[in-house]
Design a protein around this motif. Structure first.
Motif, PDB file in Angstrom:
ATOM      1  N   TRP A   2       0.839  -1.202   0.000  1.00  0.00           N
ATOM      2  CA  TRP A   2       0.000   0.000   0.000  1.00  0.00           C
ATOM      3  C   TRP A   2       0.870   1.246   0.000  1.00  0.00           C
ATOM      4  O   TRP A   2       1.870   1.305   0.688  1.00  0.00           O
ATOM      5  N   TYR A   4       0.396   5.640   0.136  1.00  0.00           N
ATOM      6  CA  TYR A   4      -0.436   6.832   0.318  1.00  0.00           C
ATOM      7  C   TYR A   4       0.365   7.974  -0.268  1.00  0.00           C
ATOM      8  O   TYR A   4       1.453   8.267   0.219  1.00  0.00           O
ATOM      9  N   LEU A  47      -4.572   6.464  -2.586  1.00  0.00           N
ATOM     10  CA  LEU A  47      -4.290   5.208  -1.907  1.00  0.00           C
ATOM     11  C   LEU A  47      -4.180   4.123  -2.979  1.00  0.00           C
ATOM     12  O   LEU A  47      -5.146   3.878  -3.708  1.00  0.00           O
ATOM     13  N   LYS A  49      -2.716   0.181  -4.078  1.00  0.00           N
ATOM     14  CA  LYS A  49      -2.123  -1.126  -3.780  1.00  0.00           C
ATOM     15  C   LYS A  49      -1.538  -1.653  -5.080  1.00  0.00           C
ATOM     16  O   LYS A  49      -2.247  -1.852  -6.064  1.00  0.00           O
ATOM     17  N   TYR A  58      -7.394   0.834  -5.710  1.00  0.00           N
ATOM     18  CA  TYR A  58      -7.116   2.272  -5.664  1.00  0.00           C
ATOM     19  C   TYR A  58      -8.344   3.000  -5.110  1.00  0.00           C
ATOM     20  O   TYR A  58      -9.498   2.605  -5.349  1.00  0.00           O
ATOM     21  N   HIS A  84      -9.247  -7.716  -2.479  1.00  0.00           N
ATOM     22  CA  HIS A  84      -8.594  -6.400  -2.545  1.00  0.00           C
ATOM     23  C   HIS A  84      -9.546  -5.266  -2.159  1.00  0.00           C
ATOM     24  O   HIS A  84      -9.129  -4.283  -1.557  1.00  0.00           O
ATOM     25  N   GLU A  87      -9.872  -5.071   1.637  1.00  0.00           N
ATOM     26  CA  GLU A  87      -8.612  -4.545   2.167  1.00  0.00           C
ATOM     27  C   GLU A  87      -8.493  -3.047   1.875  1.00  0.00           C
ATOM     28  O   GLU A  87      -8.026  -2.276   2.714  1.00  0.00           O
ATOM     29  N   LEU A  88      -8.944  -2.630   0.695  1.00  0.00           N
ATOM     30  CA  LEU A  88      -8.907  -1.222   0.311  1.00  0.00           C
ATOM     31  C   LEU A  88      -9.748  -0.365   1.255  1.00  0.00           C
ATOM     32  O   LEU A  88      -9.273   0.657   1.761  1.00  0.00           O
ATOM     33  N   THR A  91      -8.197  -0.260   4.733  1.00  0.00           N
ATOM     34  CA  THR A  91      -6.993   0.578   4.727  1.00  0.00           C
ATOM     35  C   THR A  91      -7.369   2.060   4.635  1.00  0.00           C
ATOM     36  O   THR A  91      -6.781   2.898   5.322  1.00  0.00           O
TER      37      THR A  91
END
Length: 150
Positions: A2, A4, A47, A49, A58, A84, A87-88, A91
């Protein structure tokens, strides 16, 4: 992994890859002709990945008045159903909780993703509406009410 990044931290390669994926999904796949690149990109946290040079997930996070918005949420088609997206959002919410604690958090959810966002604590704040012929709901993250002390 990840990442940022503020706009100024994005390389030309980074931004090209992000815009390529956003255009592929939001303009081509969804058949929506609209201004995909906008000035929000300049103030947003991007953001991303990435694995093996590919964007797996994203979103962009930005402040609009006193509200934090999570937008342009995407997982490219070839990487969907691999976890994903979950998780996105986790996060993104971790980032928001760290950098903007106690802020109102909103998202504009496509109607078929309403249940997905509800699992993270978002509640619907609008009736179903159509944006470029795609059903959407406005959603807001429910605030956790602290337990009363006895």
């Amino acid at each position: 992994m990840w990442q940022y990044k503020h706009f100024q931290e994005l390389s030309a390669q980074d931004f090209h890859q992000i815009i390529k994926e956003r255009t592929k999904i939001f303009v081509v796949e969804q058949g929506c002709a609209y201004q995909e690149v906008d000035d929000i990109d300049l103030k947003a946290i991007h953001l991303i990945k990435r694995q093996k040079g590919s964007i797996k997930a994203y979103a962009r996070i930005y402040k609009d008045n006193r509200t934090i918005k999570i937008g342009r949420v995407l997982v490219p088609g070839e990487f969907r159903n691999e976890g994903h997206g979950k998780e996105l959002i986790k996060t993104a919410l971790d980032y928001v909780n760290c950098h903007y604690p106690n802020s109102e958090v909103t998202i504009q959810a496509e109607s078929y993703l309403k249940d997905f966002y509800e699992k993270f604590g978002f509640k619907t704040t609008s009736d179903l509406y159509y944006d470029y012929e795609i059903g959407h709901y406005d959603m807001e993250l429910e605030k956790k009410v602290p337990a009363l002390q006895h």
